[in-house]
Design a protein around this motif. Sequence first.
Motif, PDB file in Angstrom:
ATOM      1  N   PHE A 255      -4.103   5.343 -15.111  1.00 58.03           N
ATOM      2  CA  PHE A 255      -2.828   4.949 -14.518  1.00 58.03           C
ATOM      3  C   PHE A 255      -1.932   6.125 -14.162  1.00 58.03           C
ATOM      4  O   PHE A 255      -0.772   5.938 -13.827  1.00 58.03           O
ATOM      5  N   SER A 256      -2.456   7.338 -14.293  1.00 54.01           N
ATOM      6  CA  SER A 256      -1.570   8.473 -14.039  1.00 54.01           C
ATOM      7  C   SER A 256      -1.798   9.051 -12.651  1.00 54.01           C
ATOM      8  O   SER A 256      -2.796   8.750 -11.989  1.00 54.01           O
ATOM      9  N   HIS A 257      -0.861   9.887 -12.242  1.00 55.89           N
ATOM     10  CA  HIS A 257      -0.880  10.442 -10.894  1.00 55.89           C
ATOM     11  C   HIS A 257      -2.246  10.969 -10.502  1.00 55.89           C
ATOM     12  O   HIS A 257      -2.784  10.647  -9.459  1.00 55.89           O
ATOM     13  N   LYS A 258      -2.785  11.803 -11.363  1.00 60.15           N
ATOM     14  CA  LYS A 258      -3.988  12.504 -10.962  1.00 60.15           C
ATOM     15  C   LYS A 258      -5.166  11.551 -10.766  1.00 60.15           C
ATOM     16  O   LYS A 258      -6.076  11.830 -10.001  1.00 60.15           O
ATOM     17  N   ASP A 259      -5.132  10.420 -11.443  1.00 59.20           N
ATOM     18  CA  ASP A 259      -6.208   9.449 -11.261  1.00 59.20           C
ATOM     19  C   ASP A 259      -6.241   8.880  -9.847  1.00 59.20           C
ATOM     20  O   ASP A 259      -7.274   8.398  -9.389  1.00 59.20           O
ATOM     21  N   GLY A 260      -5.089   8.948  -9.193  1.00 64.57           N
ATOM     22  CA  GLY A 260      -5.024   8.326  -7.874  1.00 64.57           C
ATOM     23  C   GLY A 260      -5.350   9.255  -6.713  1.00 64.57           C
ATOM     24  O   GLY A 260      -5.606   8.798  -5.597  1.00 64.57           O
ATOM     25  N   LEU A 261      -5.352  10.548  -6.982  1.00 59.96           N
ATOM     26  CA  LEU A 261      -5.452  11.497  -5.874  1.00 59.96           C
ATOM     27  C   LEU A 261      -6.757  11.383  -5.094  1.00 59.96           C
ATOM     28  O   LEU A 261      -6.757  11.249  -3.872  1.00 59.96           O
ATOM     29  N   LYS A 262      -7.881  11.444  -5.815  1.00 61.95           N
ATOM     30  CA  LYS A 262      -9.159  11.415  -5.109  1.00 61.95           C
ATOM     31  C   LYS A 262      -9.375  10.099  -4.357  1.00 61.95           C
ATOM     32  O   LYS A 262      -9.700  10.125  -3.168  1.00 61.95           O
ATOM     33  N   PRO A 263      -9.181   8.970  -5.015  1.00 65.31           N
ATOM     34  CA  PRO A 263      -9.342   7.706  -4.287  1.00 65.31           C
ATOM     35  C   PRO A 263      -8.435   7.633  -3.055  1.00 65.31           C
ATOM     36  O   PRO A 263      -8.871   7.186  -1.985  1.00 65.31           O
ATOM     37  N   ALA A 264      -7.202   8.104  -3.191  1.00 64.92           N
ATOM     38  CA  ALA A 264      -6.278   8.048  -2.059  1.00 64.92           C
ATOM     39  C   ALA A 264      -6.809   8.893  -0.905  1.00 64.92           C
ATOM     40  O   ALA A 264      -6.761   8.487   0.257  1.00 64.92           O
ATOM     41  N   ARG A 265      -7.327  10.051  -1.253  1.00 66.06           N
ATOM     42  CA  ARG A 265      -7.864  10.926  -0.210  1.00 66.06           C
ATOM     43  C   ARG A 265      -9.044  10.274   0.496  1.00 66.06           C
ATOM     44  O   ARG A 265      -9.120  10.255   1.731  1.00 66.06           O
ATOM     45  N   LYS A 266      -9.952   9.717  -0.294  1.00 65.81           N
ATOM     46  CA  LYS A 266     -11.101   9.017   0.294  1.00 65.81           C
ATOM     47  C   LYS A 266     -10.641   7.942   1.267  1.00 65.81           C
ATOM     48  O   LYS A 266     -11.147   7.810   2.371  1.00 65.81           O
ATOM     49  N   LEU A 267      -9.677   7.206   0.816  1.00 65.01           N
ATOM     50  CA  LEU A 267      -9.167   6.086   1.599  1.00 65.01           C
ATOM     51  C   LEU A 267      -8.561   6.569   2.911  1.00 65.01           C
ATOM     52  O   LEU A 267      -8.839   6.028   3.984  1.00 65.01           O
ATOM     53  N   LEU A 268      -7.759   7.592   2.820  1.00 65.58           N
ATOM     54  CA  LEU A 268      -6.985   8.001   3.990  1.00 65.58           C
ATOM     55  C   LEU A 268      -7.786   8.873   4.954  1.00 65.58           C
ATOM     56  O   LEU A 268      -7.393   9.056   6.101  1.00 65.58           O
ATOM     57  N   GLU A 269      -8.895   9.384   4.488  1.00 67.18           N
ATOM     58  CA  GLU A 269      -9.720  10.208   5.361  1.00 67.18           C
ATOM     59  C   GLU A 269     -10.884   9.432   5.961  1.00 67.18           C
ATOM     60  O   GLU A 269     -11.764  10.003   6.597  1.00 67.18           O
ATOM     61  N   MET A 270     -10.895   8.135   5.698  1.00 71.79           N
ATOM     62  CA  MET A 270     -11.915   7.279   6.306  1.00 71.79           C
ATOM     63  C   MET A 270     -11.806   7.320   7.820  1.00 71.79           C
ATOM     64  O   MET A 270     -10.759   7.631   8.370  1.00 71.79           O
ATOM     65  N   GLU A 271     -12.905   6.951   8.473  1.00 73.04           N
ATOM     66  CA  GLU A 271     -12.855   6.811   9.928  1.00 73.04           C
ATOM     67  C   GLU A 271     -11.812   5.781  10.308  1.00 73.04           C
ATOM     68  O   GLU A 271     -10.864   6.041  11.036  1.00 73.04           O
ATOM     69  N   ASP A 272     -12.041   4.587   9.801  1.00 75.15           N
ATOM     70  CA  ASP A 272     -11.130   3.496  10.107  1.00 75.15           C
ATOM     71  C   ASP A 272     -10.145   3.337   8.944  1.00 75.15           C
ATOM     72  O   ASP A 272     -10.228   2.407   8.155  1.00 75.15           O
ATOM     73  N   ALA A 273      -9.221   4.283   8.868  1.00 74.50           N
ATOM     74  CA  ALA A 273      -8.317   4.326   7.712  1.00 74.50           C
ATOM     75  C   ALA A 273      -7.356   3.141   7.718  1.00 74.50           C
ATOM     76  O   ALA A 273      -7.017   2.601   8.776  1.00 74.50           O
ATOM     77  N   PRO A 274      -6.926   2.723   6.547  1.00 76.31           N
ATOM     78  CA  PRO A 274      -5.992   1.594   6.444  1.00 76.31           C
ATOM     79  C   PRO A 274      -4.608   1.949   6.991  1.00 76.31           C
ATOM     80  O   PRO A 274      -4.267   3.112   7.138  1.00 76.31           O
ATOM     81  N   ASP A 275      -3.841   0.923   7.301  1.00 85.13           N
ATOM     82  CA  ASP A 275      -2.462   1.162   7.712  1.00 85.13           C
ATOM     83  C   ASP A 275      -1.485   0.752   6.616  1.00 85.13           C
ATOM     84  O   ASP A 275      -0.273   0.735   6.817  1.00 85.13           O
ATOM     85  N   ALA A 276      -2.045   0.376   5.464  1.00 86.84           N
ATOM     86  CA  ALA A 276      -1.176   0.049   4.321  1.00 86.84           C
ATOM     87  C   ALA A 276      -1.972   0.184   3.028  1.00 86.84           C
ATOM     88  O   ALA A 276      -3.182  -0.033   3.004  1.00 86.84           O
ATOM     89  N   ILE A 277      -1.273   0.575   1.983  1.00 81.90           N
ATOM     90  CA  ILE A 277      -1.916   0.644   0.668  1.00 81.90           C
ATOM     91  C   ILE A 277      -1.045  -0.099  -0.339  1.00 81.90           C
ATOM     92  O   ILE A 277       0.163   0.145  -0.432  1.00 81.90           O
ATOM     93  N   PHE A 278      -1.676  -1.015  -1.062  1.00 81.19           N
ATOM     94  CA  PHE A 278      -1.005  -1.627  -2.196  1.00 81.19           C
ATOM     95  C   PHE A 278      -1.613  -1.019  -3.457  1.00 81.19           C
ATOM     96  O   PHE A 278      -2.797  -1.190  -3.724  1.00 81.19           O
ATOM     97  N   ALA A 279      -0.787  -0.293  -4.216  1.00 88.91           N
ATOM     98  CA  ALA A 279      -1.311   0.423  -5.380  1.00 88.91           C
ATOM     99  C   ALA A 279      -0.994  -0.338  -6.660  1.00 88.91           C
ATOM    100  O   ALA A 279      -0.012  -1.082  -6.731  1.00 88.91           O
TER     101      ALA A 279
END
Lengths: 347, 347
Positions: free
Chosen positions: A226-250
Motif C-alpha cells: 500500500f505504499s508509494h513505491k509499490d505503485g511505481l512500477k505498475p503505474a509505469r507499465k500501465l502508462l507506457e502501454m501502447e493503448d494507455a488508459p485515460d483514467a486510473i482508479f487506484a
Amino acid sequence: MKKGRVTLKDIATKLNLSPSTVSRSLNDHPAIGEETKKAVKELANALDYQPNPMALGLLQKKSNTIGVIVPEITSHFFSAIITGIQDVIGPSEYNIMICLSNESYEEELTLVKKLSKMRVDGILVSPSSATKDFDHFRRLQNNDVPVVVFDRDCPGLEADKVLVDDYSGAYQAVEYLVRSGCTKIAHLGGPLNLSTTKHRLQGYLDALEKNGIPKREEYIFHVKGFSHKDGLKPARKLLEMEDAPDAIFAVNDNIATSAIHVAKKIGLRIPEDISIVGFDDEPHSSYFSPALSTVWQPVYSLGMLSARILLQRIKDTSAKNDFRLEVFKPELVVRASSRENLSDISG
Amino acid sequence: MKKGRVTLKDIATKLNLSPSTVSRSLNDHPAIGEETKKAVKELANALDYQPNPMALGLLQKKSNTIGVIVPEITSHFFSAIITGIQDVIGPSEYNIMICLSNESYEEELTLVKKLSKMRVDGILVSPSSATKDFDHFRRLQNNDVPVVVFDRDCPGLEADKVLVDDYSGAYQAVEYLVRSGCTKIAHLGGPLNLSTTKHRLQGYLDALEKNGIPKREEYIFHVKGFSHKDGLKPARKLLEMEDAPDAIFAVNDNIATSAIHVAKKIGLRIPEDISIVGFDDEPHSSYFSPALSTVWQPVYSLGMLSARILLQRIKDTSAKNDFRLEVFKPELVVRASSRENLSDISG
DNA sequence: AAACTGCATGCAAACGTTTGCATGAAAATT
DNA sequence: AATTTTCATGCAAACGTTTGCATGCAGTTT
C-alpha cells in the motif's frame, strides 16, 4: 519508607481498622459508618492511594484492558482509527493495548496469543493482508473474549463488524470517471485477499459493466502493498502501454500519488491526458498538485463506533448471537486530478 | 468445563503433584526430577497452559508493561517512532501501552496517573507542547519507574534522553538556502515552548547571523499547531507582504506544504521565485510537486534506541545517576522546492 | 431481665503464582 | 545397624484486593 506503594493494609493499620472495612469504605458500602468512611477516604486521598489493578484483576479474572490489532500505524488511515478508539476507550475504565501485525499472519497469531495470555477483556481487530483463516479469533471468542472486526472483514467469522462500503466508494469513483468522458479506465488494485480491496475491485468492475465498458484484463493490476513505491512500477507499465488508459482508479491515495508522479514524469497532463482517483482522502492529498480526487472514509467515526460496540459487548455478556454489522458510506471527493466535464448518462 | 483458563493447580491435580512442583518444573528448577519435569511440560503444552500475568505481577510488584506517551499518532513522525519502539519491545517480555496526550498537559497528567496506577515498569515519553512542568515525570522516577524522554526534551529533568539535533537540521537547511542565493529567508516556526521548535528557530537565527544576514522579525511566525491548516494563514501573510521573502524554512513538512500551496495560488514559481524547505521528510514529501526539500530525521532508529535504553534501564536498576543522552543527527534532503545554484561562500 | 433487632466491623477465603523451609525416602557413608 | 547425605517433593506464606459470613455491641421490644 518509600518501599512499594501504599496499600489497603497500610491505611487499615494507620486507622486501626481491618482491610475489609477500608475496602468497603472506599467502595461506599452501606454497612459502613459515615465517620469511618470519611476518615478512610481522607487518609486514602492524603496518601494518594491507588488500588492495585493486578490484585483486582486476579480476583475478578479480568484485566480491564482491551487489545487492538492493526496491520500498521504509519498510514493516516489506521492511526486516525486508533485515535477514534482512544477517544472512546480513554475516558472509560479500560486500558488499550495496541499491537502491530505488520501485515503478517504469523505476527498476528503471536499477538493474539499474547493478548489472550494477558486476559484482555475484548479485542478490536483489522486482520493482516496475509490472514486467510480466522480460527485464532474464534479461539478468543470461545474463551469469552468478544471480538470486533473493523475495516477489513473476516468472511465467515461471526462477530460484530464495523466496515466501510468499499464497493460503493469504488463504484462512485469509476462511475464519475465514466461520466467525465473517460473510456479506458484502469485499476491499480491492492493485495488480492483483503475484503476491502476485493470490494473496490468489484465496484470498479460493476461500474464499468453497468456503463457498457468492457473489462480489459491488461488494465487491472494487483499491487502487492500500500505504499508509494509499490505503485511505481505498475503505474509505469500501465502508462507506457501502447493503448494507455485515460483514467486510473487506484486502491489508495499512495498508489494514486505514484501514478501521478509517473504520469508527470512521462509528460502526461493531468487530468487532460489522464484522470487519477485515489481512495482514503489522506490529509495531504488535497495539497498535491493537482489536488487528488479520492474517496473519503469516515475513519475517526469508524474507530469510535468500533470501540463503543466492543465496550457494550463487554458490559452485556448476554445476547451472544445477534452480532452487529455497521457499514459506513464513503464519499467521492472530486478535486483537480480528474476531469470535470460531466456528460449526462442518465438516458 | 471451559470455565476459566487452565491453572497450575489444574495441572497439579491431574498429575497428583503440588502446584509448587508444577511451577518449578515449568521453570526448570534443578531440584525437580527429569521425569516429573517432562510429564508436567507435556501436559502443560497439551492443555495450552498460559501463566496468569496478574498473579505474577501481584507477586513481583511489576506489570511487565511499559507505557508510551506521545502527543498524537496521526503524523508519520510519531507513528514511525512507535513502530520502532514496537519492533524492540514486541519480542521482549514486555507489553506496550500507547497513550495519546493530544498535546494537552492535563491529559498527559491523567495518563501518567493511569500508567502509574497500572504499575508500569517504565515509561517512554514525548511531552505535549503544552507541558512546561515535569514534576509528574519526577514523581514516576521517585516511584522507581524509569523514564526515557524522546524527541522533545524536558529541560531540567534528569532522565535518559534520545533527541534529534534540531538545531543542526535547521542550520543546515538555512545555510543551504543562503548558499543557493536566497537573502530574504523567512521562518514558519512552531509552538514556542517545545525544545524541538525552539532549537529549529535558533538554528535558523544562527545560520542567518553567521552569514551576515540580519534577522527580520516580520519574517518569523510562530504557528500554533503542526497540521496543514495551521500554516495557511501565516504563509499567506508572509507571501503577500510588500517585501516578501525569497525563501521559507518551515518547522515541518505540513507547514511547508501549506506554504507551497499558498505560493502556487498566488502565482509564485517554486523555486524560482521562492524556495521552500520543510522538516521531517514524510514519505509523501518527495511526491509533491515540486518535490519538497526537507530535513530527514532517523525516526525509526530513534524509536528503537529509546526502547532499548528503557529496557536496559529496567534490567539494571542500579546506576541511578549517569543518564544517557543520545542525539541523532538529521540530514538535509535537497529536492525541487529549493534552488540549486549554489554559490561558494567559503571565502 | 430476656430476647431480639440493627448496625458497624472483623475474619478468612479466594484469585494464581513463586519460594524458603520442612519433610520424606532412598542411597551412601560410618 | 545407625547415621549422614542426597534427592525429590510438599507446605505455607506472600502479593493486594473483595466479599460471605460471623461477631459484638448497642438499643429496642417483649
